[in-house]
Design a protein around this motif. Structure first.
Motif, short mmCIF file in Angstrom:
data_model
loop_
_atom_site.label_atom_id
_atom_site.label_comp_id
_atom_site.label_asym_id
_atom_site.label_seq_id
_atom_site.Cartn_x
_atom_site.Cartn_y
_atom_site.Cartn_z
N PHE A 1 -11.14 -5.16 -33.28
CA PHE A 1 -11.24 -4.03 -32.37
C PHE A 1 -12.53 -4.12 -31.56
O PHE A 1 -13.56 -4.59 -32.05
CB PHE A 1 -11.26 -2.71 -33.17
CG PHE A 1 -9.96 -2.39 -33.83
CD1 PHE A 1 -9.06 -1.51 -33.25
CD2 PHE A 1 -9.62 -2.96 -35.05
CE1 PHE A 1 -7.85 -1.20 -33.86
CE2 PHE A 1 -8.43 -2.66 -35.68
CZ PHE A 1 -7.54 -1.78 -35.08
N MET A 2 -12.47 -3.63 -30.33
CA MET A 2 -13.65 -3.50 -29.48
C MET A 2 -13.64 -2.10 -28.90
O MET A 2 -12.69 -1.70 -28.24
CB MET A 2 -13.64 -4.54 -28.36
CG MET A 2 -14.98 -4.69 -27.64
SD MET A 2 -15.25 -3.63 -26.21
CE MET A 2 -14.05 -4.23 -25.07
N HIS A 3 -14.71 -1.35 -29.19
CA HIS A 3 -14.89 -0.01 -28.65
C HIS A 3 -15.91 -0.11 -27.52
O HIS A 3 -16.92 -0.80 -27.65
CB HIS A 3 -15.42 0.94 -29.72
CG HIS A 3 -14.49 1.13 -30.86
ND1 HIS A 3 -13.82 2.31 -31.08
CD2 HIS A 3 -14.10 0.30 -31.86
CE1 HIS A 3 -13.07 2.21 -32.16
NE2 HIS A 3 -13.23 0.99 -32.66
N PHE A 4 -15.63 0.58 -26.42
CA PHE A 4 -16.53 0.56 -25.26
C PHE A 4 -16.75 2.00 -24.82
O PHE A 4 -15.80 2.69 -24.45
CB PHE A 4 -15.90 -0.27 -24.14
CG PHE A 4 -16.84 -0.54 -23.01
CD1 PHE A 4 -17.86 -1.46 -23.14
CD2 PHE A 4 -16.70 0.14 -21.81
CE1 PHE A 4 -18.73 -1.70 -22.10
CE2 PHE A 4 -17.57 -0.10 -20.76
CZ PHE A 4 -18.59 -1.02 -20.90
N ALA A 5 -17.99 2.45 -24.91
CA ALA A 5 -18.31 3.84 -24.57
C ALA A 5 -19.41 3.89 -23.52
O ALA A 5 -20.36 3.11 -23.56
CB ALA A 5 -18.75 4.58 -25.83
N GLN A 6 -19.23 4.83 -22.60
CA GLN A 6 -20.23 5.07 -21.56
C GLN A 6 -20.60 6.55 -21.59
O GLN A 6 -19.72 7.40 -21.60
CB GLN A 6 -19.66 4.71 -20.19
CG GLN A 6 -19.25 3.25 -20.10
CD GLN A 6 -18.53 2.96 -18.81
OE1 GLN A 6 -19.17 2.80 -17.78
NE2 GLN A 6 -17.22 2.91 -18.85
N PHE A 7 -21.89 6.80 -21.63
CA PHE A 7 -22.39 8.17 -21.72
C PHE A 7 -23.31 8.45 -20.54
O PHE A 7 -24.21 7.67 -20.27
CB PHE A 7 -23.18 8.37 -23.02
CG PHE A 7 -22.41 7.96 -24.25
CD1 PHE A 7 -21.46 8.79 -24.80
CD2 PHE A 7 -22.62 6.72 -24.83
CE1 PHE A 7 -20.74 8.42 -25.93
CE2 PHE A 7 -21.91 6.33 -25.96
CZ PHE A 7 -20.97 7.19 -26.50
N GLU A 8 -23.08 9.57 -19.89
CA GLU A 8 -23.92 9.95 -18.76
C GLU A 8 -25.31 10.40 -19.22
O GLU A 8 -26.30 10.19 -18.53
CB GLU A 8 -23.25 11.07 -17.97
CG GLU A 8 -23.97 11.44 -16.70
CD GLU A 8 -23.21 12.43 -15.86
OE1 GLU A 8 -23.41 12.41 -14.64
OE2 GLU A 8 -22.43 13.22 -16.41
N ASN A 9 -25.36 10.99 -20.41
CA ASN A 9 -26.63 11.49 -20.93
C ASN A 9 -26.54 11.60 -22.46
O ASN A 9 -25.49 11.35 -23.05
CB ASN A 9 -26.99 12.84 -20.30
CG ASN A 9 -25.85 13.82 -20.41
OD1 ASN A 9 -25.20 13.94 -21.45
ND2 ASN A 9 -25.57 14.53 -19.32
N GLU A 10 -27.65 11.97 -23.07
CA GLU A 10 -27.70 12.06 -24.53
C GLU A 10 -26.79 13.16 -25.06
O GLU A 10 -26.22 13.03 -26.15
CB GLU A 10 -29.14 12.29 -24.99
CG GLU A 10 -29.34 12.10 -26.48
CD GLU A 10 -28.87 10.75 -27.02
OE1 GLU A 10 -28.24 10.73 -28.09
OE2 GLU A 10 -29.13 9.72 -26.37
N ALA A 11 -26.60 14.23 -24.31
CA ALA A 11 -25.70 15.31 -24.74
C ALA A 11 -24.26 14.80 -24.86
O ALA A 11 -23.54 15.16 -25.79
CB ALA A 11 -25.77 16.48 -23.76
N ALA A 12 -23.85 13.94 -23.94
CA ALA A 12 -22.50 13.36 -24.00
C ALA A 12 -22.36 12.46 -25.22
O ALA A 12 -21.33 12.46 -25.90
CB ALA A 12 -22.19 12.59 -22.72
N HIS A 13 -23.40 11.69 -25.50
CA HIS A 13 -23.39 10.82 -26.68
C HIS A 13 -23.30 11.66 -27.96
O HIS A 13 -22.53 11.35 -28.88
CB HIS A 13 -24.65 9.95 -26.68
CG HIS A 13 -24.62 8.87 -27.71
ND1 HIS A 13 -25.76 8.31 -28.21
CD2 HIS A 13 -23.60 8.25 -28.36
CE1 HIS A 13 -25.45 7.39 -29.11
NE2 HIS A 13 -24.14 7.35 -29.22
N LYS A 14 -24.05 12.74 -28.00
CA LYS A 14 -24.05 13.64 -29.15
C LYS A 14 -22.66 14.27 -29.35
O LYS A 14 -22.23 14.48 -30.48
CB LYS A 14 -25.11 14.73 -28.95
CG LYS A 14 -25.38 15.56 -30.16
CD LYS A 14 -26.56 16.51 -29.90
CE LYS A 14 -26.79 17.37 -31.12
NZ LYS A 14 -27.89 18.31 -30.93
#
Length: 104
Positions: free
Chosen positions: A51-64
């Protein structure tokens, strides 16, 4: 701050179906939340177990938002307990360019 993360691992064949179900629940929950600052996809390699997961976050709140999502916590906990063939390899990536607007 934009954060891009790629995680790769290989599951045991007998865990693949459960892993896919857990991932689908995470994706369903993320769609319901509809956070425009969070883009996340998961891909399965031709071997049917990597599996390969690919995540993009605009800011730390999105990551949280992702890290605190109950279905994501369940996914991670069960994945770790499953006895993977290869341990997850996480890499922070840097965006060089894109043919589309990632966060508009």
């Amino acid at each position: 701050m934009h954060k891009i993360v790629r995680v790769q691992y290989t599951a045991k064949q007998e865990y693949v179906a459960t892993n896919k179900e857990n991932i689908q629940q995470v994706m369903s929950d993320l769609k319901a939340i509809n956070n425009p600052g969070l883009k996340y996809g998961c891909y399965l390699a031709p071997d049917g177990k990597s599996f390969m997961h690919f995540a993009q976050f605009e800011n730390e709140a999105a990551h949280k938002t992702l890290l605190e999502l109950p279905s994501f916590i369940k996914f991670q906990t069960e994945l770790k307990a499953s006895g993977l063939e290869t341990t997850p390899k996480s890499e922070d990536m840097e965006l060089v360019g894109a043919s589309y607007e990632i966060f508009g």
